[in-house]
Design a protein around this motif. Structure first.
Motif, PDB file in Angstrom:
ATOM      1  N   UNK A 340      31.679  47.555  46.844  1.00 35.85           N
ATOM      2  CA  UNK A 340      31.115  46.563  45.947  1.00 35.85           C
ATOM      3  C   UNK A 340      31.736  45.206  46.230  1.00 35.85           C
ATOM      4  N   UNK A 341      31.331  44.219  45.453  1.00 35.82           N
ATOM      5  CA  UNK A 341      31.815  42.854  45.621  1.00 35.82           C
ATOM      6  C   UNK A 341      31.683  42.148  44.277  1.00 35.82           C
ATOM      7  N   UNK A 342      32.689  41.400  43.843  1.00 34.93           N
ATOM      8  CA  UNK A 342      32.600  40.712  42.551  1.00 34.93           C
ATOM      9  C   UNK A 342      31.417  39.758  42.421  1.00 34.93           C
ATOM     10  N   UNK A 343      30.845  39.337  43.561  1.00 33.30           N
ATOM     11  CA  UNK A 343      29.673  38.461  43.510  1.00 33.30           C
ATOM     12  C   UNK A 343      28.461  39.167  42.918  1.00 33.30           C
ATOM     13  N   UNK A 344      28.378  40.484  43.115  1.00 36.64           N
ATOM     14  CA  UNK A 344      27.182  41.236  42.708  1.00 36.64           C
ATOM     15  C   UNK A 344      27.545  42.362  41.756  1.00 36.64           C
ATOM     16  N   UNK A 345      28.617  42.169  40.992  1.00 35.19           N
ATOM     17  CA  UNK A 345      29.113  43.221  40.109  1.00 35.19           C
ATOM     18  C   UNK A 345      29.642  42.614  38.813  1.00 35.19           C
ATOM     19  N   UNK A 346      29.562  43.347  37.706  1.00 32.10           N
ATOM     20  CA  UNK A 346      30.156  42.872  36.451  1.00 32.10           C
ATOM     21  C   UNK A 346      31.642  43.197  36.329  1.00 32.10           C
ATOM     22  N   UNK A 347      32.296  43.556  37.434  1.00 31.18           N
ATOM     23  CA  UNK A 347      33.695  43.990  37.386  1.00 31.18           C
ATOM     24  C   UNK A 347      34.615  42.903  36.833  1.00 31.18           C
ATOM     25  N   UNK A 348      34.494  41.668  37.326  1.00 31.48           N
ATOM     26  CA  UNK A 348      35.390  40.605  36.863  1.00 31.48           C
ATOM     27  C   UNK A 348      35.228  40.363  35.366  1.00 31.48           C
ATOM     28  N   UNK A 349      33.990  40.352  34.903  1.00 35.25           N
ATOM     29  CA  UNK A 349      33.757  40.166  33.470  1.00 35.25           C
ATOM     30  C   UNK A 349      34.364  41.313  32.677  1.00 35.25           C
ATOM     31  N   UNK A 350      34.241  42.535  33.217  1.00 37.19           N
ATOM     32  CA  UNK A 350      34.813  43.695  32.543  1.00 37.19           C
ATOM     33  C   UNK A 350      36.325  43.633  32.447  1.00 37.19           C
ATOM     34  N   UNK A 351      36.957  42.963  33.416  1.00 36.38           N
ATOM     35  CA  UNK A 351      38.411  42.794  33.408  1.00 36.38           C
ATOM     36  C   UNK A 351      38.848  41.564  32.615  1.00 36.38           C
ATOM     37  N   UNK A 352      37.883  40.824  32.078  1.00 41.41           N
ATOM     38  CA  UNK A 352      38.205  39.631  31.302  1.00 41.41           C
ATOM     39  C   UNK A 352      38.603  38.440  32.144  1.00 41.41           C
ATOM     40  N   UNK A 353      38.203  38.440  33.411  1.00 38.31           N
ATOM     41  CA  UNK A 353      38.563  37.357  34.336  1.00 38.31           C
ATOM     42  C   UNK A 353      37.473  36.288  34.310  1.00 38.31           C
ATOM     43  N   UNK A 354      37.885  35.044  34.061  1.00 36.01           N
ATOM     44  CA  UNK A 354      36.926  33.945  33.982  1.00 36.01           C
ATOM     45  C   UNK A 354      37.126  32.899  35.082  1.00 36.01           C
ATOM     46  N   UNK A 355      38.232  33.001  35.816  1.00 38.68           N
ATOM     47  CA  UNK A 355      38.465  32.060  36.917  1.00 38.68           C
ATOM     48  C   UNK A 355      39.313  32.741  37.982  1.00 38.68           C
ATOM     49  N   UNK A 356      39.010  32.445  39.250  1.00 45.49           N
ATOM     50  CA  UNK A 356      39.773  33.025  40.350  1.00 45.49           C
ATOM     51  C   UNK A 356      40.117  31.949  41.369  1.00 45.49           C
ATOM     52  N   UNK A 357      41.213  32.184  42.078  1.00 42.35           N
ATOM     53  CA  UNK A 357      41.570  31.383  43.245  1.00 42.35           C
ATOM     54  C   UNK A 357      41.287  32.237  44.472  1.00 42.35           C
ATOM     55  N   UNK A 358      40.626  31.661  45.465  1.00 42.81           N
ATOM     56  CA  UNK A 358      40.156  32.441  46.606  1.00 42.81           C
ATOM     57  C   UNK A 358      40.076  31.573  47.857  1.00 42.81           C
ATOM     58  N   UNK A 359      40.271  32.155  49.043  1.00 42.81           N
ATOM     59  CA  UNK A 359      40.085  31.382  50.276  1.00 42.81           C
ATOM     60  C   UNK A 359      38.623  31.263  50.690  1.00 42.81           C
ATOM     61  N   UNK A 360      37.712  31.918  49.971  1.00 41.77           N
ATOM     62  CA  UNK A 360      36.319  32.026  50.393  1.00 41.77           C
ATOM     63  C   UNK A 360      35.429  30.931  49.807  1.00 41.77           C
ATOM     64  N   UNK A 361      34.891  30.076  50.668  1.00 42.57           N
ATOM     65  CA  UNK A 361      33.933  29.064  50.209  1.00 42.57           C
ATOM     66  C   UNK A 361      32.631  29.711  49.748  1.00 42.57           C
ATOM     67  N   UNK A 362      32.297  30.853  50.328  1.00 38.69           N
ATOM     68  CA  UNK A 362      31.101  31.569  49.880  1.00 38.69           C
ATOM     69  C   UNK A 362      31.282  32.047  48.446  1.00 38.69           C
ATOM     70  N   UNK A 363      32.445  32.601  48.137  1.00 38.58           N
ATOM     71  CA  UNK A 363      32.716  33.051  46.770  1.00 38.58           C
ATOM     72  C   UNK A 363      32.713  31.880  45.799  1.00 38.58           C
ATOM     73  N   UNK A 364      33.243  30.744  46.237  1.00 41.99           N
ATOM     74  CA  UNK A 364      33.274  29.556  45.382  1.00 41.99           C
ATOM     75  C   UNK A 364      31.854  29.119  45.022  1.00 41.99           C
ATOM     76  N   UNK A 365      30.921  29.325  45.938  1.00 41.65           N
ATOM     77  CA  UNK A 365      29.515  28.986  45.671  1.00 41.65           C
ATOM     78  C   UNK A 365      28.864  29.996  44.730  1.00 41.65           C
ATOM     79  N   UNK A 366      29.057  31.297  44.995  1.00 44.15           N
ATOM     80  CA  UNK A 366      28.276  32.317  44.296  1.00 44.15           C
ATOM     81  C   UNK A 366      28.866  32.790  42.967  1.00 44.15           C
ATOM     82  N   UNK A 367      30.182  32.846  42.834  1.00 42.00           N
ATOM     83  CA  UNK A 367      30.760  33.405  41.608  1.00 42.00           C
ATOM     84  C   UNK A 367      30.291  32.685  40.338  1.00 42.00           C
ATOM     85  N   UNK A 368      30.296  31.348  40.299  1.00 39.71           N
ATOM     86  CA  UNK A 368      29.803  30.689  39.077  1.00 39.71           C
ATOM     87  C   UNK A 368      28.319  30.930  38.833  1.00 39.71           C
ATOM     88  N   UNK A 369      27.549  31.035  39.904  1.00 39.28           N
ATOM     89  CA  UNK A 369      26.096  31.152  39.780  1.00 39.28           C
ATOM     90  C   UNK A 369      25.644  32.556  39.407  1.00 39.28           C
TER      91      UNK A 369
END
Length: 391
Positions: A340-369
């Motif tokens: 799986x991948x947090x971009x296409x999963x409710x996992x982060x929301x289930x863990x109560x995570x609302x912000x992440x630091x990441x090296x991925x520019x792709x994740x920076x684009x998709x996670x908020x959207x």
């Protein structure tokens, strides 16, 4: 568009194969393809229930129940949950529908790799024909292997997998792969800066194929750059000096190219301070990336992180890690998730995570959207060092 006598025969026979082939032909006519090409492999995107919902589920149910089977080797993208793991913070209804999607793909003959990095395990030959739906993977085999694939919608890749054919258009045509702009990079790249380079390069172009003039690539830099570039550009191909096996031939075909320079000042960023979690694995983390994390944690005696580190990778990579190491990572507050991948999963929301630091520019684009999680650029190693040193 030319249709072979064999394909004409298949169309007359009817059934699911004829319907899939008819769809491929109609799309080919719409994009003004001159003929169909035989496909070596297919990679299907859009298999998470979070992104395709009930409409996508019903689409797959209908096709699977018709008896349709894939004619070529077909892999699939990450799903919305880890396959077989019922301990994740995801509701049962979501898990049930996600497993149904995976089962339909399995029935049609898909190899359930559930990863966005099939190129870690498939080595396409230059000029070979593929039909992939995951943007980072498309850009990678186009740019690194000089294999041929276009950026194709997930449902269309299903039809191609059944028909075994793809229209010859766009990047399936060599003349459309010739660079139009030379991009000189005057900077020392890191994974974070490589991602920023992808976004900035795409922003400076208008969909042209670039020739990237930079010498010090490694696999991690290529993954980061191409995943980002394919996110922000409609054209998932960059001819990279010294990397594409045919880069000299492409360069010789360039006619009066434009030229731009990107220097280090354009790639600067500030390490974040406030975030709920660290995240790496968009695209799925390689063994080298996982071990770079292990190296930092080992240096600090696997001290437990105050903020969790989420690592998404493939089951193949996880299988190379010993149970002892996996337990050490878990005790250090590292979530190692596969399939799986947090971009296409409710996992982060289930863990109560609302912000992440990441090296991925792709994740920076998709996670908020896609999942309403804020994301900011960071070097995972630097963030880990900072947290463990101050903890």
């Amino acid at each position: 568009m030319h249709v072979s006598s064999e394909d004409e025969r298949l169309l007359k026979e009817g059934g699911y194969l004829a319907k899939a082939l008819e769809t491929v032909i109609k799309v080919g006519e719409a994009v003004k393809a001159d003929r169909l090409l035989d496909v070596d492999t297919v990679h299907v995107s859009g298999v998470s229930y979070l992104t395709i919902g009930d409409a996508g589920l019903e689409f797959l149910r209908d096709i699977s129940s018709s008896g349709a089977r894939f004619r070529v080797f077909t892999t699939v993208n990450p799903a919305g949950v880890e396959y077989g793991n019922l301990n994740l913070p995801v509701n049962e209804a979501f898990i049930r529908r996600q497993m149904e999607i995976i089962d339909y793909l399995r029935r049609m003959g898909a190899s359930l790799w559930l990863t966005c990095t099939p190129y870690e395990f498939i080595r396409p030959q230059p000029g070979s024909i593929h039909a992939w739906g995951e943007s980072n993977a498309i850009a990678y085999i186009n740019s690194v292997n000089d294999a041929y694939t276009e950026k194709l919608p997930g449902p269309f890749t299903i039809m191609i997998a059944i028909a075994g054919k793809v229209p010859r258009f766009g990047l399936y045509v060599e003349e459309n792969r010739v660079p139009k702009v030379i991009v000189k990079v005057n900077a020392r790249l890191t994974p974070v800066k490589a991602g920023l380079l992808g976004r900035i390069t795409a922003g400076k172009l208008k969909g042209e194929v670039p020739f990237i003039d930079y010498d010090n690539w490694d696999k991690q830099l290529l993954k980061s750059f191409l995943a980002s570039y394919a996110t922000y550009s409609p054209t998932p191909l960059a001819v990279i000096k010294g990397i594409n096996p045919n880069w000299r031939r492409y360069l010789s075909m360039v006619d009066k190219p434009d030229s731009i320079t990107i220097d280090d000042a354009e790639l600067r960023y500030e390490q974040p301070i406030e975030y709920d979690a660290l995240f790496i694995g968009c695209p799925h983390a390689s063994l080298e990336e996982v071990m770079s994390i292990v190296k930092v944690l080992e240096k600090h005696g696997y001290r437990r992180l105050a903020k969790p580190l989420i690592v998404s990778t493939s089951r193949f990579i996880k299988s190379t890690l010993s149970p002892e190491l996996i337990n050490k990572l878990k005790e250090a507050n590292v979530y190692l998730i596969t399939d799986t991948c947090p971009m296409v999963s409710p996992i982060l929301q289930g863990l109560g995570i609302r912000s992440v630091a990441t090296p991925s520019s792709k994740a920076i684009f998709y996670l908020p959207r896609l999942v309403n999680v804020n994301a900011m650029p960071c070097s995972i190693e630097d963030c880990l060092e900072s947290e463990l040193s101050n903890h």
